[in-house]
Write a protein that holds these residues in place. Sequence first.
Motif, PDB file in Angstrom:
ATOM      1  N   THR A 123       0.812  -1.226   0.000  1.00 21.51           N
ATOM      2  CA  THR A 123       0.000   0.000   0.000  1.00 21.51           C
ATOM      3  C   THR A 123       0.837   1.263   0.000  1.00 21.51           C
ATOM      4  OG1 THR A 123      -0.031   0.129   2.390  1.00 21.51           O
ATOM      5  CG2 THR A 123      -1.767  -1.179   1.371  1.00 21.51           C
TER       6      THR A 123
ATOM      7  N   LYS B  65     -15.706  14.933  -3.545  1.00 24.23           N
ATOM      8  CA  LYS B  65     -16.125  14.106  -2.405  1.00 24.23           C
ATOM      9  C   LYS B  65     -17.528  14.470  -1.948  1.00 24.23           C
ATOM     10  CE  LYS B  65     -13.321  11.208  -2.404  1.00 24.23           C
ATOM     11  NZ  LYS B  65     -13.654   9.773  -2.460  1.00 24.23           N
TER      12      LYS B  65
ATOM     13  N   ALA C 239     -11.604   6.482  -8.697  1.00 26.30           N
ATOM     14  CA  ALA C 239     -10.417   6.437  -7.829  1.00 26.30           C
ATOM     15  C   ALA C 239      -9.629   7.721  -8.059  1.00 26.30           C
ATOM     16  CB  ALA C 239      -9.578   5.227  -8.163  1.00 26.30           C
TER      17      ALA C 239
ATOM     18  N   PHE D 287      -5.104  11.910   2.018  1.00 29.58           N
ATOM     19  CA  PHE D 287      -5.794  10.625   2.195  1.00 29.58           C
ATOM     20  C   PHE D 287      -7.047  10.813   3.029  1.00 29.58           C
ATOM     21  CE2 PHE D 287      -1.731   8.116   1.351  1.00 29.58           C
ATOM     22  CZ  PHE D 287      -2.204   7.606   0.153  1.00 29.58           C
TER      23      PHE D 287
ATOM     24  N   ASN E  30      -7.432   8.329  -2.882  1.00 32.30           N
ATOM     25  CA  ASN E  30      -7.131   6.907  -2.750  1.00 32.30           C
ATOM     26  C   ASN E  30      -5.650   6.622  -2.977  1.00 32.30           C
ATOM     27  OD1 ASN E  30     -10.069   7.048  -4.309  1.00 32.30           O
ATOM     28  ND2 ASN E  30      -9.965   5.631  -2.572  1.00 32.30           N
TER      29      ASN E  30
ATOM     30  N   ASN F  71      -6.012  -0.589  -9.094  1.00 35.01           N
ATOM     31  CA  ASN F  71      -7.355  -0.029  -9.166  1.00 35.01           C
ATOM     32  C   ASN F  71      -8.298  -1.026  -9.827  1.00 35.01           C
ATOM     33  OD1 ASN F  71      -9.293   2.097  -8.929  1.00 35.01           O
ATOM     34  ND2 ASN F  71      -9.181   2.230 -11.154  1.00 35.01           N
TER      35      ASN F  71
ATOM     36  N   TYR G  72      -9.389  -3.680  -7.492  1.00 33.43           N
ATOM     37  CA  TYR G  72     -10.473  -3.229  -6.621  1.00 33.43           C
ATOM     38  C   TYR G  72     -11.782  -3.240  -7.382  1.00 33.43           C
ATOM     39  CZ  TYR G  72      -8.004  -1.915  -2.415  1.00 33.43           C
ATOM     40  OH  TYR G  72      -7.323  -1.964  -1.242  1.00 33.43           O
TER      41      TYR G  72
ATOM     42  N   LYS H 210     -13.805  -0.160  -1.520  1.00 33.48           N
ATOM     43  CA  LYS H 210     -13.031   0.975  -2.037  1.00 33.48           C
ATOM     44  C   LYS H 210     -12.683   1.983  -0.930  1.00 33.48           C
ATOM     45  CE  LYS H 210     -13.068   4.218  -5.287  1.00 33.48           C
ATOM     46  NZ  LYS H 210     -13.975   5.230  -4.851  1.00 33.48           N
ATOM     47  N   ASP H 211     -13.445   1.947   0.171  1.00 30.30           N
ATOM     48  CA  ASP H 211     -13.152   2.830   1.295  1.00 30.30           C
ATOM     49  C   ASP H 211     -11.764   2.567   1.858  1.00 30.30           C
ATOM     50  OD1 ASP H 211     -15.479   4.095   1.083  1.00 30.30           O
ATOM     51  OD2 ASP H 211     -16.521   2.942   2.626  1.00 30.30           O
ATOM     52  N   ASN H 212     -11.333   1.314   1.698  1.00 32.22           N
ATOM     53  CA  ASN H 212     -10.032   0.940   2.254  1.00 32.22           C
ATOM     54  C   ASN H 212      -8.908   1.069   1.236  1.00 32.22           C
ATOM     55  OD1 ASN H 212     -11.384   0.342   4.521  1.00 32.22           O
ATOM     56  ND2 ASN H 212     -11.307  -1.882   4.284  1.00 32.22           N
ATOM     57  N   PHE H 213      -9.244   1.610   0.083  1.00 29.80           N
ATOM     58  CA  PHE H 213      -8.237   1.681  -0.984  1.00 29.80           C
ATOM     59  C   PHE H 213      -7.323   2.880  -0.753  1.00 29.80           C
ATOM     60  CE2 PHE H 213      -7.660   2.418  -5.860  1.00 29.80           C
ATOM     61  CZ  PHE H 213      -6.367   1.915  -5.784  1.00 29.80           C
ATOM     62  N   LEU H 214      -6.166   2.593  -0.209  1.00 27.22           N
ATOM     63  CA  LEU H 214      -5.153   3.628  -0.041  1.00 27.22           C
ATOM     64  C   LEU H 214      -3.850   3.106  -0.615  1.00 27.22           C
ATOM     65  CD1 LEU H 214      -5.665   4.721   3.649  1.00 27.22           C
ATOM     66  CD2 LEU H 214      -6.590   5.790   1.598  1.00 27.22           C
TER      67      LEU H 214
END
Lengths: 187, 148, 594
Positions: free
Chosen positions: A165, B77, B86, B103, B108, B131, B134, B141-145
């Motif tokens: 990540t 947002k 994304a 972030f 993302n 991406n 995902y 997708k909320d956790n996509f960092l």
Amino acid sequence: MKLHLKFDFNAICRKVLNEKLLEHNIKHKIVGFGEVKLLEKVSADRLERFSNDLTAYSIEIVENQKSILVQKIKDTITDMVFNNDTPTNLKASAYLSDTLGHSYGYLSNLFSEVTYTSIENFIILQKIEYTKQLIINENLNLTEIAFKLNYSSVAHLSTQFKNTTGITPSAFQRIITKRRELKSQTN
Amino acid sequence: MHEDYINIILADDDEDDRLFFSDAFDELKITTRVKTFNDGVYLMDYLNSEGTVLPNVLFLDLNMPRKSGLECLQEMKKNDKFKDIAIAIYSTSASEEDIEKTFVMGANIYIKKPNDFKTLKKVLEEVVTINWQYYTNGLNKDNFLLRL
Amino acid sequence: MPTRILNKSWLIKSIFFISAFVILVIGGTTYKKIEDLSQSSALLTKTYKTNVELEKIFSHLKDAETGQQGFIITNDPIYLEPYHTGRENINYSFAELKVLGSDNTTLQNNLKELNILIDKRMEYFEKAFRFSSVGNYEDQNFNENFSNGKKLMDTIRVKIKGMIDSENQLLNKRQQTYDSDLKLTPMFLYMVLLLSLVLMFLTYSKIISDLKKIKSANEQLEIFKESTEQSEIIGKQGNWIWDIEESTFIYSDNLYRLLGEEPQSFKPTLDNFLNFVHPEDLEKFRKDIDRMMTYADLSFIHYRIVQKNGATKHFKACAKLHKNVDGKKQLLGITTDITDEIEHFKTLEERNLELERNNKELSAFNYVASHDLQEPLRKIQTFLSRFEDKEASKLSDSGVLYVDRIKNAATRMRMLIDDLLQFSRTNKADKAFEVADINTLLENAKLDLAESITDENAIIASNHIPSIKVIPFQIQQLFSNLITNSLKYKSNDRTPEIRITYSKVIASEEPRILRPKKPYYHKIKFSDNGIGFDNKYAENIFVLFNRLHNKHEYSGTGIGLSICKKIVENHQGFIFANGKPNIGATFTIYLPFL
């Protein structure tokens, strides 16, 4: 008597495909020759039934065979990671070839060809996703997660998290927490 | 996947950066359609207009005249229409805190503009691939960092 | 001092009363003694007189006898003369004796007896005369009468003699008492006198010593007053006393001077003072005064006054309630001219602002410079990489070499800019402190450097560090820079090892902490087994752009450790380096308990 027919194979195919797709209630768009775009997610089962129907017309879903298998690989991996019902001593590669009845080499090549990533990367991605869920929803600490996901050490898990990540697990947790705070403030 | 296009948009006021960006995607195997904008105002006008095909990944430079990347991010947002996009911050460099701030604000991906072309290609490829993961695997997708 | 004297006044008072009492006693006793004496002497005289009278009586009796005998013999009446006078005199003496013996019963009884005896004698005389007048001397009665007279005469003599003896005894007794009185009285008086003298001397010395004390106290008061006046002038202060009940004021001389007036040149009243107060501050000043009246106390108030020459001065005043000996309420106040202070403060503030501005500008400049320089450099590097990819094959050998050199230079410039940027970021002051798990920060730093740690096979061992209130990003940066430093200056013949130890220390027990701001510190020690350095560079190592090695040997920018120092200083901590060539380096960080 002889009839001279002029076939528009393309149109025929389109018509047949369209009928069959409607029959299977699949939202779609026929893009061009030999290409159908599915406008919704279709489960592997439904696709298999659809594919069987098409064999009567000698239409074979070329990519789909691969796709289905790839999907199966993904499903197996997701199951393996999230439900952790696999014997821990078994390697992922062995488990996959056992479950899907193909050699790991074949599976691995197929997977890379279709998804541009390796099975290994996919496993890691899934594990890290699971880790994220556990951090946020279960409030587990890294030591507990490392144990749950069969990592040899916490360091190994956090290194893998960082490599995947680009951020550390603690930064991840902090960001999500702050995001939620921000949301609850604006709401 | 490769039978489909991946729609990509970049908003960056720097001409050279836009050039590197487009060149990099041209050289990648992934089939993409890249659109670029000179600043945030052009970008938002485009995104807000009717019938626009929304991008899969949006790259935002932070320092842009008229409307900065952060302003675009905040605007998007607030609008549910853009929730599936994304958003990648594509910037020169920032402190750890500033990165975390973007972030927290909902970005993302954070990409520090690389110093050589090979790295740029690698980074962009990774962004698109992950991406896509995902997108296709129904991950949260909320956790996509992602930071590159 | 004065209170001590006051407290001792009871001693003097009691001495005074004792002395007065003693003198009274002396007076009383003396009077009594003298009275006793005069009484004794009167008694003596009385006894003497009595004796004399008794003697006289007897001699008169004798005279009478002699006269009688002469008459009887000569029958010449001339001889009767003494007899008659004798009788008369006896009567006088008796009368005298009666008076003398009025308080003496023995004497009175004796006198009565004597009187009877004398009467009898006289009777015999008379009888004898009757016999002689008839010339009957041969008469038996006459002889008998004569011899009876003679016997009686003897009896009287004996009686008188007895009386005189008893009187003499009395006299002796009285003489003795008188003598003893005469002897004891001066002794007693003398003793009492001595005693009162001693007391008087004691009182005197006491008074003298108290006087001395009062005098020296007075002197000190005088000195104190003098020095107060001096310090008032030097400290630009003025004193005032406000008698609340009587609403009267006393201003010290310097208070007048502070107002720009001659000492005691006007009557010290509230109204007169208000005339000096700056019109803008008047309302607030009145409020403060009201508050002071109500609560009889005054915390610091600030106001301005305008002197007659137009100069504005800043005053600060405070007062305290004081009850004097009589229970009167007084406010004791001090007013200070703080104009200079305020002006200094203003200049200082201005300079501080300027400094702050300069600092901000400098760090903004640093930030902008390093940040904005990144962009063109990145483009140079990116174009260079494109050029290499596409055109390298067309280049001559020297062309390839030049491109390579350009690349190296650009890389070095990149490093410098990155480090400078990092340095300027640590300069920003607006960082939030929060309690952070230091172990996690260390782990994060290790994660950032995972690649090089793995490449070097480095061992990094640390013991548990508690959570500390820090700026987390900076501490992570600090750890990261220290590990980078150790890895960069590793020894070529050993596996790099970094040991991180933690302990809690008391500032006063750490000799290297010279001016501790807090009593306790967290001590975090980074020790490595790298090439180390000569300890004489232990300070220089933290100086910006200072490098101990040639940049071709080691690719440092000389910023990394400066950043470490900056970060530690941002935390009000200390960092020290310690090196031994070819053995290793130790970096000790002290972070205060916040």
